[in-house]
Design an enzyme around this catalytic site. Structure first.
Site, PDB file in Angstrom:
ATOM      1  N   SER B 125     -72.303 -37.835 -22.914  1.00  0.00           N
ATOM      2  CA  SER B 125     -71.378 -38.679 -23.673  1.00  0.00           C
ATOM      3  C   SER B 125     -71.356 -40.127 -23.212  1.00  0.00           C
ATOM      4  CB  SER B 125     -69.969 -38.093 -23.624  1.00  0.00           C
ATOM      5  OG  SER B 125     -69.425 -38.237 -22.337  1.00  0.00           O
ATOM      6  N   LYS B 162     -64.613 -41.194 -19.338  1.00  0.00           N
ATOM      7  CA  LYS B 162     -64.754 -42.050 -20.524  1.00  0.00           C
ATOM      8  C   LYS B 162     -64.243 -43.450 -20.219  1.00  0.00           C
ATOM      9  CE  LYS B 162     -65.923 -38.898 -23.736  1.00  0.00           C
ATOM     10  NZ  LYS B 162     -66.106 -37.821 -22.724  1.00  0.00           N
TER      11      LYS B 162
END
Lengths: 205, 205
Positions: B125, B162
């Site tokens: 990701s 993230k």
DNA sequence: ATTTATACTGTATATTTTTACAGTATATAA
DNA sequence: TTATATACTGTAAAAATATACAGTATAAAT
């Protein structure tokens, strides 16, 4: 690592002993007193030589700003000060003091293989391999490289970090960025020097 | 040994960290800068107190003449064994022994900021940020994060790495991969726990 | 209500320290 | 013979540093 002269060796020992005894490094004057010099410049000169040869580092403008990089004493040095070298456009990445941007305290065996220095990455040619500008690539000095290895190669006076692929008389240096093209070298026409290969990478966020 | 006040403890820690990082002790002014004091006398007073309580000794008249008598830290700072924790799908990344995959010998201050553990990256990701599967991201345990920081956040039982973006009541956790979508959290409906932020990365080739 | 301890700011100065510059001397190499 | 490297002396100025002194503010103890 370069050899030390007799006097340089004495000065290094003096700094180490002082450090062990007091917990902080000596001033130029204190070194003079200990070794019998009559001018602070005597100590200064030896310290500069020791820095150039990579045994100590000197924080300029700071009092007592000496730190031991490579101890003369044989005891184990965990957490060695590994040099960081800028990937300069021209010339080999040498370990001469003037090329060392800074040093990072870490274990030379922290990656799967040992390494000799960090190379600071310039440019975006390996971006798709997740290697960014200013990343530090851990380089092991060796000429023993295999196809697919990430290597440091010198062509003429240019040094690059690329993937290695050798086929017969030709050497391909493959970038990881679609905007860059592969460098092809015909080894019968041009020399290529493998300086080392990458064994790891570190990045500061 | 007498107890230290909170501030004295901070000053002692500051001296120890500086010493580990540079190899020589800090000046009064440097302590002030580090801890946000505006007068060198603030540092001076704390140092005197630390000397009186037997934690340090001060060589009067010498610059940087501080030496540690009794370290506050129970462990060695250089060449520490930093734990590597797998980014597990469920639960917090705790430092419990069963979560530690291995340990890597390195300096906790090798990046610009100190860190507490390595998190082993799972998934792709963050690939466009140059963060690959199995990379080790150095995490500093803190809740003090800014927009744009690379953070470790726990939502329910899921932990992710993230980019952080907070706007009023909503929290966005932004990936660096166009095949993944941003996680949006309405903080009035769901809790989000910031476990820490990334200060660096290492990768073994 | 007053003292005491903690925790600083702000200023000033004497001292320490780095560091540049100008020399001297000697041995070794080109 | 002339560089070149090593190994210093001696001086001086600029910069870094320790440290004293005079205050302010606050919370806890007496």
């Amino acid at each position: 690592m370069k050899e030390l002269t007799k006097q340089q060796s004495k000065v290094l020992a003096c700094v180490e002993v002082y450090l062990n005894k007091t917990g902080f490094p000596p001033t130029r004057a204190e070194i003079c007193k200990e070794l019998g010099f009559k001018s602070p410049n005597a100590a200064e000169m030896h310290l500069r030589a020791l820095e150039k040869k990579g045994y100590i580092s000197i924080q300029s403008g700071s009092s007592r700003g000496i730190s031991i990089v490579k101890s003369q004493q044989s005891f184990e040095q965990i957490g060695e000060q590994m040099p960081v070298i800028g990937l300069v456009a021209a010339g080999s990445p040498t370990l001469a003091e003037e090329n060392i941007e800074k040093r990072i305290s870490c274990d030379p065996n922290m990656f799967s293989d040992s390494f000799d220095y960090f190379l600071k990455v310039k440019g975006l040619s390996m971006i798709e391999a997740g290697i960014h500008e200013d990343d530090l690539v851990a380089i092991k000095k060796t000429t023993d490289v295999k196809n697919g290895d990430l290597v440091v190669v010198r062509l003429e006076d240019e040094v690059t970090l690329k993937y290695f692929k050798k086929t017969n008389h030709s050497l391909e240096l493959i970038p990881a960025n679609k905007d860059f093209s592969t460098i092809e070298v015909d080894l019968r026409e041009q020399e290529a020097f493998v300086e080392g290969k990458s064994v790891g990478l570190i990045r500061t966020h």
